[in-house]
Design an enzyme around this catalytic site. Structure first.
Site, PDB file in Angstrom:
ATOM      1  N   TYR A  92       0.836  -1.201   0.000  1.00  0.00           N
ATOM      2  CA  TYR A  92       0.000   0.000   0.000  1.00  0.00           C
ATOM      3  C   TYR A  92       0.871   1.252   0.000  1.00  0.00           C
ATOM      4  O   TYR A  92       0.643   2.185  -0.767  1.00  0.00           O
ATOM      5  CB  TYR A  92      -0.929   0.021   1.228  1.00  0.00           C
ATOM      6  CG  TYR A  92      -1.990  -1.053   1.222  1.00  0.00           C
ATOM      7  CD1 TYR A  92      -3.224  -0.835   0.609  1.00  0.00           C
ATOM      8  CD2 TYR A  92      -1.776  -2.272   1.849  1.00  0.00           C
ATOM      9  CE1 TYR A  92      -4.209  -1.811   0.617  1.00  0.00           C
ATOM     10  CE2 TYR A  92      -2.761  -3.258   1.856  1.00  0.00           C
ATOM     11  CZ  TYR A  92      -3.965  -3.028   1.241  1.00  0.00           C
ATOM     12  OH  TYR A  92      -4.939  -3.999   1.248  1.00  0.00           O
TER      13      TYR A  92
ATOM     14  N   ASN B 271     -12.471   0.468  -5.591  1.00  0.00           N
ATOM     15  CA  ASN B 271     -12.170   0.082  -6.966  1.00  0.00           C
ATOM     16  C   ASN B 271     -13.426  -0.460  -7.661  1.00  0.00           C
ATOM     17  O   ASN B 271     -13.939  -1.506  -7.274  1.00  0.00           O
ATOM     18  CB  ASN B 271     -11.074  -0.992  -6.971  1.00  0.00           C
ATOM     19  CG  ASN B 271     -10.698  -1.451  -8.365  1.00  0.00           C
ATOM     20  OD1 ASN B 271     -11.160  -0.926  -9.365  1.00  0.00           O
ATOM     21  ND2 ASN B 271      -9.843  -2.465  -8.412  1.00  0.00           N
TER      22      ASN B 271
ATOM     23  N   CYS C  87      -6.669  -4.873  -7.778  1.00  0.00           N
ATOM     24  CA  CYS C  87      -6.457  -4.460  -6.388  1.00  0.00           C
ATOM     25  C   CYS C  87      -6.070  -5.634  -5.493  1.00  0.00           C
ATOM     26  O   CYS C  87      -5.517  -5.430  -4.411  1.00  0.00           O
ATOM     27  CB  CYS C  87      -7.676  -3.716  -5.843  1.00  0.00           C
ATOM     28  SG  CYS C  87      -9.226  -4.592  -6.006  1.00  0.00           S
ATOM     29  N   HIS C  88      -6.288  -6.861  -5.953  1.00  0.00           N
ATOM     30  CA  HIS C  88      -5.859  -8.025  -5.180  1.00  0.00           C
ATOM     31  C   HIS C  88      -4.332  -8.109  -5.090  1.00  0.00           C
ATOM     32  O   HIS C  88      -3.812  -8.786  -4.213  1.00  0.00           O
ATOM     33  CB  HIS C  88      -6.437  -9.324  -5.767  1.00  0.00           C
ATOM     34  CG  HIS C  88      -6.039  -9.580  -7.186  1.00  0.00           C
ATOM     35  ND1 HIS C  88      -6.710  -8.999  -8.251  1.00  0.00           N
ATOM     36  CD2 HIS C  88      -5.053 -10.342  -7.715  1.00  0.00           C
ATOM     37  CE1 HIS C  88      -6.140  -9.412  -9.383  1.00  0.00           C
ATOM     38  NE2 HIS C  88      -5.126 -10.213  -9.079  1.00  0.00           N
TER      39      HIS C  88
ATOM     40  N   GLU D 120      -2.271 -16.397  -9.674  1.00  0.00           N
ATOM     41  CA  GLU D 120      -1.139 -15.693 -10.274  1.00  0.00           C
ATOM     42  C   GLU D 120       0.207 -16.188  -9.747  1.00  0.00           C
ATOM     43  O   GLU D 120       1.257 -15.701 -10.143  1.00  0.00           O
ATOM     44  CB  GLU D 120      -1.278 -14.188 -10.035  1.00  0.00           C
ATOM     45  CG  GLU D 120      -2.487 -13.612 -10.750  1.00  0.00           C
ATOM     46  CD  GLU D 120      -2.543 -12.105 -10.716  1.00  0.00           C
ATOM     47  OE1 GLU D 120      -1.534 -11.450 -10.363  1.00  0.00           O
ATOM     48  OE2 GLU D 120      -3.611 -11.553 -11.055  1.00  0.00           O
TER      49      GLU D 120
END
Length: 184
Positions: free
Chosen positions: A118, A141, A149-150, A176
């Site tokens: 962040y 978002n 945003c993950h 991912e």
């Protein structure tokens, strides 16, 4: 308003199945404007009410919309592990100011398979010390998954929060191949 203006403000939507449950996809003439997690029943209905209020147009269900169909194809490929970036026109009208700046940086500067803190993201947009403000931007978002945003996590390795739920965030990060330390 002329008919062209009305067409441009038209909001179309559909719900698609995904690797993390049903997603509501909404688009305007500008592009994909909203992705909503857990989009069944009351969640879907509240999201459509918010869209009508914010965009001034009653959303119309159009599953065959070319943009929504393309978004669904790209999301299917993403969840199948075959797509690492989205190539869709985006309508940023549901976000503004600092939040929009942070989300645009996130979309362009934090690729698939990576994470950012962040505070680091705050520094990238010229607001060092703005980690909490970045957290608020992530929470607002309108385009989760597509604007990833993950991929934003706590600097100490914690997973941080997530509007779609922490289980959903873990699934996306696992897809991912990146999970913050405490999850290993």
């Amino acid at each position: 308003m002329d008919s062209l203006g009305q067409y441009e403000q038209r909001v179309v939507w559909t719900v698609v199945d995904s690797g993390i449950g049903p997603l509501l996809l909404a688009a305007t003439g500008e592009g994909l404007v909203n992705v909503v997690f857990h989009a069944t029943g009351p969640v879907r209905d509240r999201a459509l009410e918010r869209l009508a209020t914010r965009l001034g147009s009653e959303p119309v269900e159009v599953p065959g919309s070319p943009l929504l169909a393309e978004a669904a194809r790209q999301l299917d490929a993403y969840f199948a592990g075959e797509r690492h970036a989205f190539d869709l026109p985006l309508d940023w009208s549901l976000t503004a100011g600092f939040n929009r700046e942070v989300l645009r940086e996130l979309a362009s500067g934090v690729p698939y398979g990576s994470v950012v803190g962040y505070g680091d993201l705050a520094g990238r947009v010229g607001q060092p010390g703005g980690a909490q403000a970045v957290g608020a931007a992530m929470g607002s978002n309108p385009l989760p998954v597509v604007v990833p945003c993950h991929r934003v996590v706590e600097s100490d390795g914690g997973i941080g929060g997530f509007g779609g739920g922490l289980d959903t965030k873990r699934k996306l990060l696992a897809l991912e191949g990146v999970l913050p330390e405490p999850l290993f």
